[in-house]
Design a protein around this motif. Structure first.
Motif, PDB file in Angstrom:
ATOM      1  N   TYR A   1       0.835  -1.194   0.000  1.00 62.01           N
ATOM      2  CA  TYR A   1       0.000   0.000   0.000  1.00 62.01           C
ATOM      3  C   TYR A   1       0.876   1.253   0.000  1.00 62.01           C
ATOM      4  O   TYR A   1       1.948   1.282   0.618  1.00 62.01           O
TER       5      TYR A   1
ATOM      6  N   TRP B   1      -3.369   9.053   3.401  1.00 60.58           N
ATOM      7  CA  TRP B   1      -4.387   8.148   2.876  1.00 60.58           C
ATOM      8  C   TRP B   1      -3.685   6.919   2.292  1.00 60.58           C
ATOM      9  O   TRP B   1      -2.588   7.012   1.763  1.00 60.58           O
TER      10      TRP B   1
ATOM     11  N   TYR C   1      -3.570   3.778  -0.396  1.00 56.73           N
ATOM     12  CA  TYR C   1      -4.020   3.300  -1.697  1.00 56.73           C
ATOM     13  C   TYR C   1      -3.240   2.042  -2.043  1.00 56.73           C
ATOM     14  O   TYR C   1      -2.049   1.920  -1.715  1.00 56.73           O
TER      15      TYR C   1
ATOM     16  N   VAL D   1      -4.517   9.713  -7.925  1.00 57.17           N
ATOM     17  CA  VAL D   1      -5.386   8.819  -7.161  1.00 57.17           C
ATOM     18  C   VAL D   1      -6.830   9.301  -7.226  1.00 57.17           C
ATOM     19  O   VAL D   1      -7.095  10.502  -7.329  1.00 57.17           O
TER      20      VAL D   1
ATOM     21  N   VAL E   1      -9.932  -0.338  -0.226  1.00 54.09           N
ATOM     22  CA  VAL E   1      -8.883   0.609  -0.598  1.00 54.09           C
ATOM     23  C   VAL E   1      -8.847   0.729  -2.120  1.00 54.09           C
ATOM     24  O   VAL E   1      -8.857  -0.290  -2.829  1.00 54.09           O
ATOM     25  N   LYS E   2      -8.816   1.944  -2.603  1.00 46.72           N
ATOM     26  CA  LYS E   2      -8.754   2.171  -4.051  1.00 46.72           C
ATOM     27  C   LYS E   2      -7.314   2.064  -4.538  1.00 46.72           C
ATOM     28  O   LYS E   2      -6.360   2.144  -3.754  1.00 46.72           O
ATOM     29  N   ASP E   3      -7.188   1.925  -5.866  1.00 43.13           N
ATOM     30  CA  ASP E   3      -5.864   1.772  -6.468  1.00 43.13           C
ATOM     31  C   ASP E   3      -5.220   3.126  -6.783  1.00 43.13           C
ATOM     32  O   ASP E   3      -5.913   4.101  -7.102  1.00 43.13           O
ATOM     33  N   VAL E   4      -3.905   3.157  -6.706  1.00 41.17           N
ATOM     34  CA  VAL E   4      -3.156   4.260  -7.314  1.00 41.17           C
ATOM     35  C   VAL E   4      -3.296   4.108  -8.830  1.00 41.17           C
ATOM     36  O   VAL E   4      -3.042   3.032  -9.384  1.00 41.17           O
TER      37      VAL E   4
END
Length: 818
Positions: free
Chosen positions: A5, A18, A20, A38, A61-64
């Protein structure tokens, strides 16, 4: 595969990082100090990769989406410095990092989506992929990219709508497209300026002016102005002085009375000075100061010096010699100056000594030039960076010396988030790197001089001017005794006017200082007594004669001058108070044959305006220069032998415990501009507070004496340097909300031990840009404990109903209280 992450700091008013998820194809290029793209809600944000984690604190969790840089923009040292700023000044890390980078990066970086071969093949009517069914919107996106080729995110978003961010992320994860960052290196283009030249001279010019005065008076004024200015002026300056329209200038060109020429201006005006033949010989005191500094240059330990030297004592030459030694040792140097106006001449002097090794960083440069200079520093093509406040983040490596010139100046303090003080950040940077730092001033801040007295800084003194030149003789003029003209005190006292006439007769130059711009500071109805005030701020409007407008100096609201009073309809509106515009007009009227110019925020708004005005003064094309504080510090013009301070009382009467200190520093610096060449200097300070200790010390140019008088007053009321301060400012469109929010936080802080809380109270300027403002001032002897208690208490306050609809700004070590 173990998930990794990214810890991302976002430029948002939220103090946290944050998390990601880093997709597998981005793992190799992920490094701390790089920018990343992001998703944040429905927005796409540029964030800063500051660390890594093996676990995320939340389940989803969202992706970069994209790593924007090939190499880190901030190294480990600068990342640690920005983190310290965030913690010390109680501001978000992401906003601090954004302030540390030149703004041009965003403009010159563009994320693009590139269709892959697999994506092109899958557009042939197939509606499924290896990863499952493809939606119609995905098919539409792939078809668009197949037809158009690589496209910027913004273009795709315009075509497909708000869900573009999620869409592109999904397509990249499925391997149908790749996301890339296109960085275009800024190309610095020369700025082209139009100049106008007289095509006539002598009797022909006089006849042309006489003929135009009847049929085209504005054109006649243009010719007369050009004649007084020596025959040539730039378009901006000519229009400022005459108010001439483009049609008037075209008319003169058609008549053959004027010639015009377009010429490129070099990126750094005044900087192309010939190399020095040989540096000046050092005085014994300069050599002693330099020896103390050079002893510490390569010891790999933090050493702060306070170089206290009177005006004209040669502090800059000490800087130059110390930097020369640093460069010879293979290291680099950073030089901070407080004002853009001080940059051109200092750059000129440095480039005459060090050539193209010098880079310039300040907000007056266009974004592409500032970014180009930053890249030059980062690529190792420049070894010296000179700049204003934000230059403290210059990516110099290895850095061997920091110089902070005029260290006492309030302009080193940023007034918006992050509210850092560049001098104190420079001290911290030097401490982290284990290098020496020089704080230079003729009027050090009380805090710095006190630390030198306590042994925390090493004090180096230059109590004499170079070449044994005398300090200017300073006259205090009691304006209460000046004869009135139409019941008003004159702008220029009899003493000052006589000295101006005398100096002009000798072909010498004069500076007239007034720290208030505009023409009239107040327009008052003589019938009802009301002043014309800003509708959004609790201040009066200032009249600007050049634009014939009333302007608010807080929100920049502008309006025409009414014919009658808006409150009562009264027809008599009196212009009270005065500013630099009125002083310029009055001076020109007193000395009509003299070339008078003005330097303030209104005349230096354009590109290279500072440089052009100072260049004209240096070339003796200006005989009297009227200006605000930007003319009063750091300049060295041998032709200036007289300085007039038109009103010393403006800063002295501000509601600020530093008012006397600031006034003393400003007056000492201003009068120190006189007599810096072979001719002796003289100065006149006009005041209504003739016997004030601050003015008497400024007349004697006696800093130690002022320090001894001021320090006990600070100790008595427990203000810096004996305590640390944090100013808490509450603002809201609703007056009652701002007050209640301030009262709530004051209540929460009331139980904190070791804190002194002043307030809550309305601010001196109670309303700005339509928002009502209340403030609290927190004081404590232990700065670290003070900040810790405030951070904890503000966290509790943020969850209380009183915080709703109220903006809270936190200013650690504040310098302004208005």
């Amino acid at each position: 595969m173990t998930k990794r992450y990214a810890e991302v700091a976002l430029p948002l008013p939220i103090d946290r990082v944050w998390h990601y998820l880093l997709p597998s194809h981005l793992l190799e290029g992920a490094e701390a100090g790089k920018r990343v793209l992001v998703p944040f809600g429905r927005r796409l944000l540029t964030g800063y990769l500051v660390g890594f984690a093996d676990k995320a604190p939340v389940a989803e969790v969202k992706d970069v989406l994209l790593i924007l840089d090939r190499e880190p923009l901030l190294d480990a040292h600068l990342l640690a410095l920005t983190r310290w700023i965030s913690e010390y000044y109680l501001c978000p890390w992401g906003e601090t990092i954004k302030a540390a980078l030149p703004g041009g990066f965003e403009a010159f970086t563009e994320p693009i989506a590139v269709p892959l071969l697999r994506g092109r093949e899958s557009c042939s009517g197939l509606w499924t992929t290896d990863h499952g069914p493809r939606t119609p919107i995905e098919a539409e996106a792939l078809e668009l990219l197949t037809k158009k080729g690589p496209l910027p995110f913004k273009t795709i978003q315009k075509k497909l709508g708000r869900e573009t961010i999620t869409l592109l992320s999904d397509l990249a994860r499925k391997g149908l497209i790749s996301l890339k960052a296109d960085f275009k290196l800024p190309q610095v283009k020369p700025w082209v300026e139009t100049t106008f030249h007289l095509a006539l001279e002598g009797q022909a010019l006089s006849q042309a002016i006489a003929s135009l005065e009847r049929i085209a008076p504005k054109q006649a004024e243009v010719l007369s102005t050009l004649e007084r200015a020596g025959g040539t002026l730039g378009l901006r300056e000519l229009r400022r002085l005459t108010g001439a329209s483009r049609s008037s200038l075209k008319g003169l060109l058609r008549r053959g009375f004027l010639l015009s020429r377009s010429e490129p201006i070099p990126p750094v005006f005044l900087s192309d000075m010939p190399p020095e033949v040989s540096p000046p010989e050092l005085t014994p005191l300069q050599k002693e100061a330099l020896d103390r500094i050079q002893e510490t240059l390569f010891l790999s330990r933090f050493k702060p010096f306070l170089l206290y030297g009177i005006t004209g004592s040669g502090k800059t030459e000490v800087y130059l010699r110390a930097i020369e030694a640093v460069l010879k040792g293979g290291r680099k140097a950073l030089v901070l100056v407080p004002e853009i106006a001080l940059t051109p001449l200092l750059v000129a002097r440095f480039r005459s000594r060090f050539g193209p090794q010098v880079a310039v960083l300040h907000s007056g440069l266009p974004a592409r030039e500032r970014l180009a200079e930053w890249l030059r520093i980062r690529q190792g093509k420049a070894s010296i960076a000179i700049g204003t406040r934000s230059a403290v983040f210059a990516p110099l490596d290895p850095l061997g010396l920091i110089v902070v010139d005029e260290e006492q100046e309030a302009s080193y303090k940023q007034e918006e988030t992050p509210r850092y003080h560049a001098r104190d950040v420079a001290l911290r940077r030097a401490q982290m790197l284990g290098i020496p730092i020089i704080l230079g001033s003729a009027t050090p801040s009380l805090e710095s001089y006190y630390r030198a007295q306590q042994g925390k800084y090493q004090l180096l003194s230059l109590p004499e001017r170079v070449e044994k030149r005398p300090l200017p003789q300073v006259h205090l003029v009691d304006m209460r005794k000046e004869p009135r003209q139409d019941k008003r005190a004159p702008l220029l006292s009899k003493k000052l006017a006589e000295l101006i006439q005398e100096r002009l007769g000798k072909g010498e130059q004069i500076l007239l200082f007034l720290n208030r711009r505009g023409f009239s500071s107040l327009i008052l109805c003589q019938k009802c007594g009301r002043a014309l005030r800003c509708l959004r701020c609790s201040v009066s409007l200032t009249y600007h004669a050049q634009s014939r407008q009333l302007r608010c100096h807080y929100c920049d609201h502008r309006r025409k001058v009414p014919d009658v009073c808006p409150a009562c309809g009264g027809a008599y509106l009196a212009h009270l108070g005065f500013g630099t515009q009125q002083l310029e007009v009055a001076t020109q009227a007193l000395f009509p044959q003299v070339r008078v110019a003005r330097m303030d925020r209104d005349t230096t708004a354009g590109r290279y305006c500072h440089e052009k005005i100072l260049g004209r003064l240096q070339a003796r094309e200006i005989e009297i220069l009227v200006g605000t504080q930007m003319i009063g510090k750091g300049h060295d013009f041998p032709g200036v032998t007289l300085v007039g301070v038109v009103s010393a009382d403006l800063s002295l009467n501000l509601p600020d415990f530093r008012a006397a200190e600031r006034t003393f520093a400003l007056l000492t610096q201003v009068v120190g501009r006189a007599g810096r060449g072979d001719l002796p200097g003289e100065a006149v300070i006009q005041t209504y507070n003739f016997d004030h200790y601050c003015l008497l010390a400024a007349q004697a140019q006696d800093y130690p004496g002022f320090f001894k008088r001021e320090l006990p007053l600070r100790r008595e009321v427990q203000f810096p340097p004996f305590t640390h301060l944090v100013l808490l400012l509450f603002s809201s469109p609703a007056e009652e909300r701002a007050r209640k929010a301030a009262e709530e936080l004051a209540r929460l802080l009331g139980s904190s031990r070791g804190l002194i809380i002043d307030g809550p109270a309305p601010t001196p300027v109670y309303r700005v840009k339509g928002r009502f403002r209340w403030q609290l001032l927190a004081r404590g002897r232990d700065g670290k404990r003070l900040r810790s208690q405030l951070k904890e208490t503000i966290g509790v306050y943020a969850h209380s109903p009183a915080s709703t609809g109220v903006s809270l700004s936190v200013d650690v070590d504040p310098l302004h209280f208005c």
